[in-house]
Motif scaffolding. Structure first.
Motif, PDB file in Angstrom:
ATOM      1  N   GLY A  37       0.805  -1.216   0.000  1.00  0.00           N
ATOM      2  CA  GLY A  37       0.000   0.000   0.000  1.00  0.00           C
ATOM      3  C   GLY A  37       0.840   1.268   0.000  1.00  0.00           C
ATOM      4  O   GLY A  37       0.575   2.210  -0.768  1.00  0.00           O
ATOM      5  N   TRP A  38       1.870   1.302   0.858  1.00  0.00           N
ATOM      6  CA  TRP A  38       2.745   2.477   0.896  1.00  0.00           C
ATOM      7  C   TRP A  38       3.553   2.609  -0.393  1.00  0.00           C
ATOM      8  O   TRP A  38       3.769   3.721  -0.893  1.00  0.00           O
ATOM      9  N   HIS A  40       2.651   1.637  -3.343  1.00  0.00           N
ATOM     10  CA  HIS A  40       1.702   2.124  -4.346  1.00  0.00           C
ATOM     11  C   HIS A  40       1.508   3.633  -4.211  1.00  0.00           C
ATOM     12  O   HIS A  40       1.545   4.369  -5.205  1.00  0.00           O
ATOM     13  N   ALA A  41       1.319   4.112  -2.969  1.00  0.00           N
ATOM     14  CA  ALA A  41       1.077   5.535  -2.733  1.00  0.00           C
ATOM     15  C   ALA A  41       2.276   6.388  -3.148  1.00  0.00           C
ATOM     16  O   ALA A  41       2.118   7.455  -3.765  1.00  0.00           O
ATOM     17  N   ASP A  45       2.306   9.342  -5.956  1.00  0.00           N
ATOM     18  CA  ASP A  45       2.691  10.727  -5.636  1.00  0.00           C
ATOM     19  C   ASP A  45       3.820  11.211  -6.540  1.00  0.00           C
ATOM     20  O   ASP A  45       3.777  12.323  -7.077  1.00  0.00           O
ATOM     21  N   VAL A  62      -4.346  13.025  -3.859  1.00  0.00           N
ATOM     22  CA  VAL A  62      -4.496  12.475  -2.504  1.00  0.00           C
ATOM     23  C   VAL A  62      -5.969  12.401  -2.137  1.00  0.00           C
ATOM     24  O   VAL A  62      -6.448  11.400  -1.582  1.00  0.00           O
ATOM     25  N   GLN A  65      -7.555   9.563  -4.020  1.00  0.00           N
ATOM     26  CA  GLN A  65      -7.197   8.264  -3.446  1.00  0.00           C
ATOM     27  C   GLN A  65      -8.030   7.943  -2.219  1.00  0.00           C
ATOM     28  O   GLN A  65      -8.405   6.794  -1.980  1.00  0.00           O
ATOM     29  N   VAL A 121      -7.034   4.873  -9.532  1.00  0.00           N
ATOM     30  CA  VAL A 121      -6.865   5.150  -8.099  1.00  0.00           C
ATOM     31  C   VAL A 121      -8.203   5.051  -7.373  1.00  0.00           C
ATOM     32  O   VAL A 121      -8.277   4.545  -6.247  1.00  0.00           O
ATOM     33  N   GLY A 125      -8.829   2.468  -4.482  1.00  0.00           N
ATOM     34  CA  GLY A 125      -9.263   2.959  -3.174  1.00  0.00           C
ATOM     35  C   GLY A 125     -10.564   2.328  -2.722  1.00  0.00           C
ATOM     36  O   GLY A 125     -10.746   2.010  -1.541  1.00  0.00           O
ATOM     37  N   ARG A 163       5.240   0.965   6.090  1.00  0.00           N
ATOM     38  CA  ARG A 163       5.642   2.301   5.651  1.00  0.00           C
ATOM     39  C   ARG A 163       7.145   2.360   5.417  1.00  0.00           C
ATOM     40  O   ARG A 163       7.615   2.944   4.438  1.00  0.00           O
ATOM     41  N   THR A 167       7.883   2.413   1.426  1.00  0.00           N
ATOM     42  CA  THR A 167       8.431   3.690   0.957  1.00  0.00           C
ATOM     43  C   THR A 167       9.865   3.527   0.464  1.00  0.00           C
ATOM     44  O   THR A 167      10.243   4.049  -0.595  1.00  0.00           O
ATOM     45  N   GLN A 250       2.243  13.202   2.352  1.00  0.00           N
ATOM     46  CA  GLN A 250       2.159  14.181   1.261  1.00  0.00           C
ATOM     47  C   GLN A 250       3.191  15.294   1.423  1.00  0.00           C
ATOM     48  O   GLN A 250       3.860  15.687   0.467  1.00  0.00           O
TER      49      GLN A 250
END
Length: 416
Positions: A37-38, A40-41, A45, A62, A65, A121, A125, A163, A167, A250
Motif C-alpha cells: 500500500g505504501w 503504491h502511494a 505521488d 491524494v 485516493q 486510483v 481505493g 511504511r 516507501t 504528502q
C-alpha cells in the motif's frame, strides 16, 4: 513518558499476542499489505509530480485516493460483521494484483495519464476501503479479549513496518529503474499474500459464528456512538490531525522534491526516519498495553501536543537530514496518538458490531484525510510548503491543548 500516560503501567512483552498462531499470520498479512500500500502511494505521488509539477495536482490526487474510503468503509464494516473474512481478504489480494499489473502495463506502454491514473486510483481505493475494517476486525478476533489492547499497538507496528519497507522499496526502485517497476514487484507480492491467507486456521478463532452471515444494521453502531461522545471525539481528532499532515506523507514528497531538490531515493530515507519513530511509538504503546488497561483520552491529547511541537519545528529545517530527524521524533508521538485512538475504539466496540464501528471510524478518518489533503495541497501551492506544514502543526497544537484543558475541567466538575 509518565506525562503522556496517566500513571506508570506494568510492562509486558510487546509481542505477547504472538502466542496465537492466527495472530502471527494476520500480523504478517497486515505488514505485507502495508508494504504494498505504501509503495503504491509513493509511486502515485511521484508520478503525479513528474506529470504535473503541481502541489495542487498532488493534493487533488491524494483526495481522489482517499475519497472512496469515506463511503465504502461503511460497506467494509458491514462485510466484516456478516461474511467470511478469510475468503474476502483473499479476493481483495487477487484484485489488487490485477490492478498493479494493469498500472505497470499502462506505464510501460506510455498510456498512463493523470486522468487514467485518477480512475484507477478510485477503483483501487474502493477495493481497499472495504478491506481495512475486515482486516482490523479479524486481528481482534484471533486473540482473546485481554490481549486486544496489545493487538492495537502491534497493528500500528505493521502499518509502520509497511511504511518503512514500502516507501524505501518504491523510492529505490523508482530512482534506479522507473516509476512503473514498483507496480510489477507488488503484483507478485499481492499474489504471495493471497497464498499466505490459506494457512489461517478458522477452527481456532474463538468468535462465535465466524464466517457466517449475521443480522445487523449500521444504525445500531451509530446509536452506540451517540452514547459514547469521547469515542466519537477521538475518531474526529484522528481524522483532522492526519488530514493536516501528521503522517508526513504528502508533505514529505513536497519537501523532498520542491524544497530540498532531492530524487525519489530520499523518500526512502524519510520513510526510514518516520517508520523508525513510529515503530518506537508503537513498541512503547504495545509494552504499556497490559491486559485490562483502558486507553485514556488524556494520553491522546498529550500525544497530540507533543507531535505538533516537532511537526512545527520540521517546517523550519534548513537541510534534509534535520527534517528527517524531526519527522522521526514527531512520529513517535504520532503513533502513541493513533494507538490510543484505535484502542479507545477497540475497547468500546461490542463484538457483534465491531466491524461497523470500525467502518464508521474509517469513514470519519478518511473524510478528514481527504479534506486535509486538498487543503495542504492548496496551502503549499499558494503559501509555500513550509507554511503548509507549520499551519498543520499549529492547528493540531491548539486543538489538542484546548481539548485537554476542557476535558480536565469537565473531569474536575464531575468529581465534585
Amino acid at each position: 513518558m509518565e506525562w503522556i500516560f496517566r500513571r506508570p503501567l506494568k510492562e509486558v512483552s510487546m509481542f505477547t499476542s504472538f502466542k496465537f498462531f492466527n495472530y502471527r499470520l494476520v500480523f504478517t498479512y497486515s505488514s505485507l499489505m502495508s508494504v504494498a500500500g505504501w509503495g503504491h502511494a509513493v509511486s502515485i505521488d511521484w508520478l503525479v509530480l513528474d506529470l504535473t509539477h503541481s502541489s495542487t495536482a498532488l493534493g487533488n490526487m491524494v483526495g481522489i485516493q482517499l475519497a472512496p474510503y469515506i463511503f465504502i468503509s461503511l460497506v467494509g464494516g458491514t462485510i466484516a460483521d456478516r461474511f467470511n473474512k478469510k475468503n474476502f481478504l483473499r479476493l481483495v489480494c487477487v484484485l489488487n494484483a490485477l490492478i498493479a499489473a494493469l498500472l505497470f502495463a499502462l506505464y510501460y506502454y506510455g498510456h498512463l495519464t493523470y486522468a487514467i491514473l485518477a480512475i484507477i486510483v478510485v477503483i483501487h481505493g474502493t477495493l481497499n476501503a472495504t478491506e481495512s475494517p475486515v482486516r482490523n476486525s479479524l486481528s481482534l478476533e484471533v486473540v482473546d479479549k485481554e490481549n486486544m489492547a496489545n493487538v492495537m499497538g502491534l497493528n500500528s507496528l505493521t502499518f509502520n513496518l509497511g511504511r518503512l519497507m514500502g516507501t524505501l522499496t518504491a523510492g529505490l526502485l523508482i530512482a534506479h529503474f522507473d516509476n512503473g517497476t514498483p507496480w510489477l514487484v507488488f503484483t507478485f507480492l499481492y499474489i504471495a499474500i493471497a497464498l499466505l491467507l490459506n494457512r489461517l486456521k478458522v477452527e481456532e478463532i474463538p468468535v462465535a459464528q465466524f464466517g457466517k452471515a449475521k443480522p445487523g444494521k449500521m444504525i445500531d453502531a451509530l446509536r452506540y456512538l451517540q452514547k459514547s461522545p469521547i469515542i466519537f471525539l477521538s475518531m474526529t481528532l484522528a481524522a483532522v490531525f492526519f488530514g493536516l499532515g501528521m503522517h508526513f506523507g504528502q508533505t514529505s514528497s513536497l519537501m523532498v522534491k520542491n524544497i530540498f531538490l532531492k530524487d525519489a531515493s530520499y523518500l526512502g530515507y524519510i520513510g526510514i526516519a518516520v517508520a523508525g519513530g513510529s515503530a518506537i511509538g508503537a513498541a512503547l504503546a504495545s509494552r504499556w498495553s497490559v491486559p485490562g488497561h483502558a486507553p485514556q483520552l488524556t494520553t491522546l491529547l498529550k500525544s497530540g501536543i507533543l507531535v505538533a511541537i516537532f511537526w512545527m519545528a520540521s517546517a523550519f529545517a534548513q537541510n534534509f537530514w534535520l527534517y528527517a530527524i524531526l519527522a522521526c521524533v514527531a512520529s513517535i508521538f504520532h503513533l502513541t496518538f493513533m494507538v490510543t485512538s484505535n484502542g479507545l475504539v477497540a475497547a468500546s466496540a461490542p463484538e457483534d458490531f465491531r466491524g461497523r464501528i470500525y467502518g464508521i471510524y474509517l469513514c470519519i478518518f478518511y473524510i478528514g484525510s481527504c479534506a486535509g489533503g486538498l487543503l495542504v495541497g492548496a496551502l503549499a501551492q499558494n503559501l509555500g510548503v513550509r507554511q503548509a506544514i507549520f499551519i498543520g502543526g499549529a492547528a493540531t497544537f491548539l486543538i489538542s491543548a484546548t481539548c485537554l484543558v476542557w476535558f480536565r475541567s469537565k473531569s474536575k466538575t464531575t468529581s465534585r
